[in-house]
Structures are given as structure tokens and as C-alpha cells.
Design a protein around this motif. Structure first.
Motif, PDB file in Angstrom:
ATOM      1  N   ILE A  56       0.847  -1.210   0.000  1.00 19.05           N
ATOM      2  CA  ILE A  56       0.000   0.000   0.000  1.00 19.05           C
ATOM      3  C   ILE A  56       0.882   1.260   0.000  1.00 19.05           C
ATOM      4  O   ILE A  56       0.596   2.240  -0.688  1.00 19.05           O
ATOM      5  CB  ILE A  56      -0.918   0.027   1.245  1.00 19.05           C
ATOM      6  CG1 ILE A  56      -1.825  -1.188   1.274  1.00 19.05           C
ATOM      7  CG2 ILE A  56      -1.742   1.306   1.274  1.00 19.05           C
ATOM      8  CD1 ILE A  56      -3.005  -1.145   0.363  1.00 19.05           C
ATOM      9  N   LYS A  57       1.955   1.199   0.764  1.00 17.79           N
ATOM     10  CA  LYS A  57       2.856   2.354   0.823  1.00 17.79           C
ATOM     11  C   LYS A  57       3.356   2.717  -0.581  1.00 17.79           C
ATOM     12  O   LYS A  57       3.366   3.888  -0.981  1.00 17.79           O
ATOM     13  CB  LYS A  57       4.051   2.009   1.730  1.00 17.79           C
ATOM     14  CG  LYS A  57       5.107   3.086   1.778  1.00 17.79           C
ATOM     15  CD  LYS A  57       6.352   2.598   2.498  1.00 17.79           C
ATOM     16  CE  LYS A  57       7.462   3.621   2.366  1.00 17.79           C
ATOM     17  NZ  LYS A  57       8.761   3.145   2.768  1.00 17.79           N
ATOM     18  N   ASP A  58       3.758   1.703  -1.346  1.00 15.46           N
ATOM     19  CA  ASP A  58       4.275   1.972  -2.693  1.00 15.46           C
ATOM     20  C   ASP A  58       3.173   2.477  -3.622  1.00 15.46           C
ATOM     21  O   ASP A  58       3.405   3.344  -4.466  1.00 15.46           O
ATOM     22  CB  ASP A  58       4.928   0.703  -3.267  1.00 15.46           C
ATOM     23  CG  ASP A  58       6.158   0.315  -2.449  1.00 15.46           C
ATOM     24  OD1 ASP A  58       6.789   1.219  -1.871  1.00 15.46           O
ATOM     25  OD2 ASP A  58       6.459  -0.887  -2.353  1.00 15.46           O
ATOM     26  N   ILE A  59       1.981   1.924  -3.443  1.00 17.00           N
ATOM     27  CA  ILE A  59       0.854   2.393  -4.271  1.00 17.00           C
ATOM     28  C   ILE A  59       0.582   3.870  -3.984  1.00 17.00           C
ATOM     29  O   ILE A  59       0.434   4.690  -4.887  1.00 17.00           O
ATOM     30  CB  ILE A  59      -0.418   1.546  -3.982  1.00 17.00           C
ATOM     31  CG1 ILE A  59      -0.202   0.112  -4.459  1.00 17.00           C
ATOM     32  CG2 ILE A  59      -1.650   2.160  -4.644  1.00 17.00           C
ATOM     33  CD1 ILE A  59      -1.308  -0.859  -4.072  1.00 17.00           C
ATOM     34  N   LEU A  60       0.564   4.226  -2.693  1.00 20.34           N
ATOM     35  CA  LEU A  60       0.284   5.619  -2.319  1.00 20.34           C
ATOM     36  C   LEU A  60       1.384   6.556  -2.816  1.00 20.34           C
ATOM     37  O   LEU A  60       1.109   7.666  -3.283  1.00 20.34           O
ATOM     38  CB  LEU A  60       0.118   5.753  -0.802  1.00 20.34           C
ATOM     39  CG  LEU A  60      -1.156   5.140  -0.212  1.00 20.34           C
ATOM     40  CD1 LEU A  60      -1.190   5.326   1.297  1.00 20.34           C
ATOM     41  CD2 LEU A  60      -2.393   5.745  -0.847  1.00 20.34           C
ATOM     42  N   LEU A  61       2.624   6.111  -2.719  1.00 18.49           N
ATOM     43  CA  LEU A  61       3.728   6.967  -3.174  1.00 18.49           C
ATOM     44  C   LEU A  61       3.728   7.085  -4.702  1.00 18.49           C
ATOM     45  O   LEU A  61       4.044   8.141  -5.254  1.00 18.49           O
ATOM     46  CB  LEU A  61       5.072   6.426  -2.672  1.00 18.49           C
ATOM     47  CG  LEU A  61       5.299   6.603  -1.164  1.00 18.49           C
ATOM     48  CD1 LEU A  61       6.591   5.927  -0.723  1.00 18.49           C
ATOM     49  CD2 LEU A  61       5.312   8.080  -0.769  1.00 18.49           C
ATOM     50  N   ASN A  62       3.317   6.018  -5.358  1.00 17.74           N
ATOM     51  CA  ASN A  62       3.218   6.060  -6.818  1.00 17.74           C
ATOM     52  C   ASN A  62       2.115   7.033  -7.259  1.00 17.74           C
ATOM     53  O   ASN A  62       2.298   7.833  -8.189  1.00 17.74           O
ATOM     54  CB  ASN A  62       2.925   4.635  -7.316  1.00 17.74           C
ATOM     55  CG  ASN A  62       2.838   4.595  -8.814  1.00 17.74           C
ATOM     56  OD1 ASN A  62       3.655   5.190  -9.502  1.00 17.74           O
ATOM     57  ND2 ASN A  62       1.822   3.922  -9.336  1.00 17.74           N
ATOM     58  N   ILE A  63       0.989   7.007  -6.552  1.00 22.93           N
ATOM     59  CA  ILE A  63      -0.098   7.953  -6.850  1.00 22.93           C
ATOM     60  C   ILE A  63       0.395   9.383  -6.628  1.00 22.93           C
ATOM     61  O   ILE A  63       0.161  10.285  -7.439  1.00 22.93           O
ATOM     62  CB  ILE A  63      -1.326   7.652  -5.952  1.00 22.93           C
ATOM     63  CG1 ILE A  63      -1.984   6.350  -6.409  1.00 22.93           C
ATOM     64  CG2 ILE A  63      -2.323   8.811  -5.951  1.00 22.93           C
ATOM     65  CD1 ILE A  63      -3.053   5.827  -5.476  1.00 22.93           C
TER      66      ILE A  63
END
Ligand code: SF4
Length: 221
Positions: free
Chosen positions: A3-10
Motif C-alpha cells: 500500500i505504501k508503494d501504491i500511495l507513493l506512486n499515486i
């Protein structure tokens, strides 16, 4: 993907698309706090007009506002709708700062964040979004601000349920993102830009959206 990577990617996609937002648009931390109270349920251009009116009448300063009557303040902030209620909220906040913090907004930031947040939430008329905006944008405190745009966008992305509460949304971001004031500052501002310009309530402009590739709720036109 975590989730952390998804949020940072967004975040990266939004930042590349919109660029730095320069929030909060204000000359001083006190003006940020006033703007956070005035912006409830109204467009930002109306807040700008109200702040200009307060400046013109020499009523924007904390001490000046403390000496002014609710009616005097209300007459200057008419563009923000619900101006009588908002004038009362400003007076409640100003009186609290005067009585508890020697009339200095900066004295707030010496308190532990959780205690301060609870104290502000206890004041009449201040909800979590307003309080968190004051904490983050006036005080540089590490608290993530969420709002209706956050709910709409992240539920459409499939990352949050539609009926998620304010506290649940905030927890979601704070549990997964690094605790960084600058990141929190910019991320909320970028969400605001997407919600305001692209991910509209009735007719989202998905063909213009930097998140379209990863969005479950996109509409294809
Ligand atoms: S693709 Fe469409 S629904 Fe999804 S976030 Fe972007 S504008 Fe909103």
C-alpha cells in the motif's frame, strides 16, 4: 505491491501532472488558520475575498479580531456564506488563543500533537478537517488532512470503501506513508487539485486523469 508503494506512486503521478501546489496560500500562519475556518463549504475564491475584506478593515490580526464584535467580523466575511456562524467560530478560536495561549498562535505548537488536536476538536465549530488543516498548514505538525475529494478519489481507485469515515481515511494514509510534513502538505494539496479539476463528482474527466491507468472506477468516454 505494498500500500505504501501504491500511495507513493499515486503521489508521484499527481506531482508530475500538477507540479508543486505551494499550499497553503497565505502570508502568515495566522492567515492560514483563518482561511481554514472560512473555507468550510465554500470555494477558495470566496475566502480570498473575505480575507481581503478583513485586511482592508484591519481586522485580520489576532488582537484586532479579539477586540472586534462578531457582527463586525461577519460583515467582512459575507462572501464565505454562513458568515454569522463563521464569525462566531473565529471569535471562539481567538478567545481560546487569548485565554489559553497568551494570544500567540505559535504557543500552540509546544503542546504534544494528540493533546493539542483533542483540545482544538473540543472548540465549538471546529471539525477534524479544519483542525487538521490548521495543524498541518499553520503549524507544520505531522497530521494528514483528508476530505470529501479524498473519499471520492480513493474509493474510485478501489483503495477505500465509499462509506469510509474521516478517521479511517486519515488512519489509512498515516499508517502507510512516511511521517513527513512536506509529503503530507503536498499530497493533500494534490488530491484537492485532482478532485477540483479532474475527478469531478458527476462527470469525472477520466481521459485527462494521471491516475486513469490504475483506476477501477474510471469512466471510458
Ligand atoms: S480515472 Fe476517473 S474516476 Fe479514476 S481517479 Fe481519475 S478522474 Fe477519478
Amino acid at each position: 505491491m505494498l500500500i505504501k508503494d501504491i500511495l507513493l506512486n499515486i503521489y508521484e503521478c499527481l506531482y508530475q501532472h500538477f507540479g508543486p501546489r505551494g499550499w497553503w496560500p497565505a502570508d502568515t500562519p495566522w492567515e492560514v488558520a483563518v482561511g481554514a475556518i472560512l473555507t468550510q463549504n465554500v470555494a477558495w475564491r470566496n475566502v480570498e475575498q473575505a480575507i481581503a475584506n478583513l485586511k482592508e478593515a484591519n481586522l485580520l490580526g489576532l488582537q484586532e479580531m479579539q477586540l472586534a464584535t462578531e457582527e463586525e467580523i461577519a460583515s467582512r466575511i459575507r462572501p464565505t456564506r454562513y458568515y454569522n456562524t463563521k464569525a462566531r467560530k473565529l471569535k471562539v478560536f481567538v478567545n481560546y488563543l487569548t485565554e489559553q495561549y497568551a494570544g500567540e498562535l505559535s504557543n500552540l505548537w509546544h503542546q504534544p500533537l494528540e493533546k493539542l488536536r483533542a483540545e482544538l476538536l473540543n472548540l465549538w465549530g471546529l471539525g477534524p478537517e479544519t483542525v487538521d488543516s490548521i495543524l498541518l498548514y499553520a503549524g507544520n505538525q505531522p497530521i494528514f488532512v483528508v476530505d470529501a475529494y479524498t473519499r471520492r478519489i480513493f474509493s474510485r481507485l478501489g483503495l477505500l470503501p465509499e462509506k469510509v469515515t474521516y478517521a479511517e481515511m486519515q488512519r489509512f494514509f498515516m499508517d502507510h506513508l512516511p511521517v513527513e510534513v512536506e509529503l503530507y502538505n503536498e499530497y493533500h494539496a494534490l488530491i484537492d487539485a485532482l478532485g477540483n479539476q479532474v475527478c469531478l463528482n458527476r462527470a469525472p474527466k477520466c481521459h485527462l486523469c494521471p491516475l486513469a491507468e490504475q483506476c477501477q472506477g474510471k469512466t471510458l468516454v
